[in-house]
Design an enzyme around this catalytic site. Structure first.
Site, PDB file in Angstrom:
ATOM      1  N   TRP A 298      53.986 -53.897  15.955  1.00 60.94           N
ATOM      2  CA  TRP A 298      54.552 -53.463  14.847  1.00 60.94           C
ATOM      3  C   TRP A 298      55.131 -51.799  15.106  1.00 60.94           C
ATOM      4  CZ3 TRP A 298      55.640 -54.183   9.629  1.00 60.94           C
ATOM      5  CH2 TRP A 298      55.909 -53.328   8.771  1.00 60.94           C
TER       6      TRP A 298
ATOM      7  N   ASN B 115      57.032 -48.775  12.590  1.00 62.67           N
ATOM      8  CA  ASN B 115      57.728 -48.340  11.281  1.00 62.67           C
ATOM      9  C   ASN B 115      58.331 -46.789  11.486  1.00 62.67           C
ATOM     10  OD1 ASN B 115      54.605 -48.314  10.581  1.00 62.67           O
ATOM     11  ND2 ASN B 115      55.332 -46.994   8.619  1.00 62.67           N
ATOM     12  N   ASP B 116      57.974 -46.058  10.637  1.00 60.39           N
ATOM     13  CA  ASP B 116      58.662 -44.720  10.524  1.00 60.39           C
ATOM     14  C   ASP B 116      59.106 -43.783  11.814  1.00 60.39           C
ATOM     15  OD1 ASP B 116      58.026 -45.602   8.109  1.00 60.39           O
ATOM     16  OD2 ASP B 116      57.136 -43.481   7.352  1.00 60.39           O
TER      17      ASP B 116
ATOM     18  N   TRP C 134      49.322 -40.812   9.764  1.00 62.63           N
ATOM     19  CA  TRP C 134      50.785 -41.398   9.138  1.00 62.63           C
ATOM     20  C   TRP C 134      51.709 -40.447   9.428  1.00 62.63           C
ATOM     21  CZ3 TRP C 134      49.345 -43.916   3.679  1.00 62.63           C
ATOM     22  CH2 TRP C 134      48.421 -44.988   4.035  1.00 62.63           C
ATOM     23  N   SER C 135      52.953 -40.498   8.752  1.00 61.24           N
ATOM     24  CA  SER C 135      54.206 -39.861   9.073  1.00 61.24           C
ATOM     25  C   SER C 135      54.179 -38.388   9.001  1.00 61.24           C
ATOM     26  CB  SER C 135      55.386 -40.419   8.268  1.00 61.24           C
ATOM     27  OG  SER C 135      55.521 -41.777   8.803  1.00 61.24           O
TER      28      SER C 135
END
Ligand SMILES: *[C@@H]1O[C@H](CO)[C@@H](O)[C@H](O)[C@H]1NC(C)=O
Ligand SMILES: *[C@@H]1O[C@H](CO)[C@@H](O)[C@H](O)[C@H]1NC(C)=O
Ligand SMILES: *[C@@H]1O[C@H](CO)[C@@H](O)[C@H](O)[C@H]1NC(C)=O
Ligand SMILES: *[C@@H]1O[C@H](CO)[C@@H](O)[C@H](O)[C@H]1NC(C)=O
Length: 575
Positions: free
Chosen positions: A57, A59-60, A119-120
């Site tokens: 996976w 994402n950002d 996180w981001s």
């Protein structure tokens, strides 16, 4: 062995065992994923030149930066599977934003302030060319806090190892500041005011009001929350991944994030969690008052004034200033449209768009985006068709390229709008698009049929349709996935927008980057983009066909058509 080598070596060893049919120590999770990546029939949809890791996976995009001539891209990554979870900052480097080499993850849980996730966040180049990364940590109370990390060794152009400050967290929700501990994330790149203070934004919300909280600092370590947010808007919900940057009023060059003078305007982009789209506002930034005043506000998110970077599958984007080439580059995450079960079966989920240069359109009303020129190095087998009129109902096959892995540019000329249908009332363009391609209308739909199977059992149509609205042409730009696959488990939403092209005075162009399971399209020379994920079952590899089509009643002239096969890029290697 430290944590990150464990994360990376475990799957590697497991893979060797799987090949030797000795999967003894493998956990169920890891083993299943490796099995699927071993089975080539499941790998039809992997991209050849859109960024992705070998599996799992993503994402950002996080903290993109250029350092000593090398591009660094970090991204949210689950080392353990094809669904979201266990998030670390994976790290890749590149000399051209097209070919990528993987490094070990740069940031992973290791402190009380990020034990439950990294996180981001964003990178800022501090005085003396020192990069720093601000990111959101999920602490032991599952609160969102902001942390900092620095490169361990500035002489290493690969910036392989990152160390965290013992002062983390630098920003946290408290009783006094009334910040919601579940809605406080994604710090921006910092910009330096003329007062010598750094500023950053953190995305948040108060009830349903989306908020860009402003923090200031003299040393990038001690941060004060400002009394007022830089901007907020009621009813917009949580603002994720804010981005705030200047653009030149005139020209395509980018400028440093701290630039602020009469030559620039400012852009505030937010990813709306409730809508899963990236919206941006253009406006004026008063540094003294720390206030951003958009030309058009968020009051009506569905109105024509509130713009998006991309009208398809696209989220959590981020820009950075590439001072090597004086341009601002935009990167974005493209989610899958397949079911979670299919994602697990294929062993991966998520890609990034082709990095796009971004600048202000000469009208001042919108941004323009264009794939970085370096991408054109992958072009092969140039096919060029002479100008020709495409009659109503005509289908023109484009031969001589690998249609499942291609770059296509086509331009149309429209001399009058006599045959255009009249549109009296403003209508949601996405709805107009979903009604368009399977009907014969006046002027359009015309455009490209990509991933088309023999006999057109499957195809994705990317097209324009021209209306007459208040006696003027109004151009609709669409990507229709409804017939893209015989597998109906996928999200087949049709995407679309109006596009500000005066077709009676200029040509109407379309460029599509086609790459096995993605169609990234640019209309009007980058004035609108639509990215779609599709999973054809028939139109795969050399079975995929490409056509120009006109399903209107009136003819349209193709003034130029250029198409190329695309070479495979180096995408983080193979495990
Ligand atoms: C804080 O944010 C979370 C996550 O969106 C939400 O569930 C909760 O209701 C919010 N709390 C308050 C007090 O607004
Ligand atoms: C932060 O607040 C402290 C205490 O009020 C103050 O001394 C300092 O100057 C402030 N720093 C900035 C950058 O505003
Ligand atoms: C990702 O795609 C899935 C499936 O189409 C959808 O349910 C989800 O909302 C998407 N998330 C984002 C952030 O786009
Ligand atoms: C063109 O329109 C006809 C209906 O008139 C429809 O059956 C056909 O699928 C359309 N073709 C495309 C490529 O959308």
């Amino acid at each position: 062995m430290n944590i990150f080598s464990t994360i990376w070596l475990l799957p590697l060893f497991t893979f060797i065992f799987v090949n030797d049919i000795l999967p003894i120590e493998a956990t169920h999770h890891v083993y299943r994923n490796l099995q699927s990546s071993d089975d080539s029939t499941d790998q039809l949809y992997r991209t050849a030149y859109h960024f992705q890791p070998p599996k799992n996976w993503i994402n950002d995009p996080n903290g993109p930066l250029i350092y000593k001539g090398l591009y660094h891209l970090f991204y949210q990554y689950n080392p353990k599977g094809a669904v979201w979870g266990n998030i670390v900052w994976a790290h890749s480097i590149s000399t051209d934003l097209v070919n990528w080499t993987p490094l070990d993850p740069a940031i992973f849980p290791s402190q009380p302030s990020d034990v439950n996730g990294c996180w981001s966040g964003s990178a800022t180049i501090l005085h003396g060319n020192k990069p720093a990364i601000l990111y959101t940590g999920i602490n032991k109370f599952n609160h969102q806090v902001q942390n900092i990390a620095y490169p361990k060794n500035l002489n290493d152009p690969f910036l392989r190892e990152w160390i965290k400050s013992p002062k983390n967290p630098l920003m946290e929700p408290t009783i006094e500041n009334k910040i919601n501990a579940s809605s406080f994330r994604d710090p921006t790149t910092g910009w330096l005011g003329k007062d010598g203070h750094w500023r950053i934004l953190v995305g948040s919300k108060r009830n349903t009001r989306g908020v860009a909280i402003l923090y200031k600092s003299k040393d990038f370590i001690n941060w004060n929350k400002s009394k007022h947010p830089l901007h907020s808007a009621k009813g917009t919900g949580m603002w994720e991944c804010p981005d705030f940057f200047p653009v030149l009023k005139i020209g395509k060059f980018g400028v440093d994030t701290s630039s602020n003078n009469d030559d620039v305007r400012h852009v505030l982009k937010v990813s709306l969690d409730d809508k899963k789209h990236d919206y941006y506002l253009i406006g004026s930034y008063n540094e003294g008052k720390d206030k951003f005043t958009p030309d058009h506000g968020f009051e009506e998110v569905s109105s024509e004034h509130v713009l998006r970077y991309d009208y398809g599958k696209y989220y959590a984007s981020k820009t950075f200033f590439d001072y090597g080439k004086n341009r601002r580059i935009l990167l974005g995450w493209v989610n899958e449209s397949s079911s979670v079960a299919d994602d697990i079966k294929k062993g991966w989920s998520g890609i990034h768009t082709i990095p796009r240069a971004i600048w202000l359109h000469k009208s001042g009303k919108q941004l323009v985006q264009w794939p970085v020129l370096e991408l054109e190095k992958l072009r092969l087998n140039h096919v060029n068709l002479p100008a020709k009129v495409l009659k109503g109902g005509e289908l023109l096959q484009i031969n001589g390229i690998t249609a499942a892995q291609a770059d296509v540019e086509i331009s149309f000329e429209v001399n009058n709008i006599r045959d255009a249908e009249v549109l009296d009332k403003w209508t949601d363009p996405q709805i107009l698009c979903s009604q368009s391609s399977s009907r014969k209308n006046g002027l359009g739909p015309f455009g490209l049929l990509v991933f088309a199977s023999k006999g057109l059992k499957e195809f994705t149509s990317v097209f324009f349709r021209i209306f007459k609205h208040q006696q003027k042409p109004l151009v609709l730009f669409c990507s229709d996935q409804s017939r893209s696959s015989l597998n109906k488990d996928n999200d087949l939403t049709t995407y679309g927008t109006f596009i500000d092209v005066d077709v009676l005075r200029e040509k109407l162009s379309l460029r599509s980057l086609i790459d096995h399971s993605v169609v990234e399209s640019f209309g009007g020379e980058g004035r609108a983009s639509i990215t779609a994920r599709v999973y054809p079952t028939l139109a795969i590899n050399d079975k995929a066909l490409l056509y120009a089509f006109n399903n209107g009643t009136a003819g349209v002239k193709i003034t130029s058509l250029n198409a190329w096969s695309m070479k495979k890029a180096q995408l983080n290697g193979k495990l």
